[in-house]
Write a protein that holds these residues in place. Sequence first.
Motif, short mmCIF file in Angstrom:
data_model
loop_
_atom_site.label_atom_id
_atom_site.label_comp_id
_atom_site.label_asym_id
_atom_site.label_seq_id
_atom_site.Cartn_x
_atom_site.Cartn_y
_atom_site.Cartn_z
N CYS A 143 0.87 -1.18 0.00
CA CYS A 143 0.00 0.00 0.00
C CYS A 143 0.91 1.23 0.00
N PHE A 145 0.72 4.73 2.07
CA PHE A 145 -0.41 4.44 2.95
C PHE A 145 -0.53 5.46 4.09
N ALA A 186 -8.45 4.76 3.22
CA ALA A 186 -7.20 4.00 3.30
C ALA A 186 -7.43 2.65 3.96
N CYS A 210 -9.37 0.29 1.61
CA CYS A 210 -8.51 -0.29 0.56
C CYS A 210 -7.68 -1.45 1.11
N ALA A 211 -7.07 -1.24 2.26
CA ALA A 211 -6.24 -2.29 2.86
C ALA A 211 -7.09 -3.50 3.22
N VAL A 245 -0.57 -7.43 3.80
CA VAL A 245 -0.91 -6.06 3.44
C VAL A 245 0.20 -5.21 4.06
N LEU A 287 2.00 -1.77 4.78
CA LEU A 287 1.76 -0.34 4.90
C LEU A 287 3.08 0.36 4.60
#
Length: 123
Positions: free
Chosen positions: A15, A18, A29, A32-33, A44, A46
């Motif tokens: 991401c 992020f 945000a 989306c994650a 995922v 960041l």
Amino acid sequence: MTAAKAAGREVMLDCEHFFDGYKENAEFALACAKAAYDSGARWVVLCDTNAAPCRTRSRTIVTAVVKHIPGDHVGIHAHNDTEQAVAIRCRGARRGSAIQGTLNGLGERCGNANLCSLIPTCG
């Protein structure tokens, strides 16, 4: 992501930006994650692409994320613009996220979190 999962691949989503995105629109945000995780991403990650968060803000953001995605599925990628990459990664690790770094901090642009510092400090 679905095709990669169907092919038996482990999926990881970086991401990018992020922390900056979270600062601008936390709800989007996080959505989306979470969508990536719910769609099958094993990791995922960041990304602190601009060395934006201070340790306090990174702690708040990672704490919010691990309420939606299990910490053992969250990684943090931090650049070392402000010499905070190790601190940011340690904060994340204490909340269950994976540690990413490079040997001696060598890496893109200004470097990444130094594994030689991370391992004894956060490990």
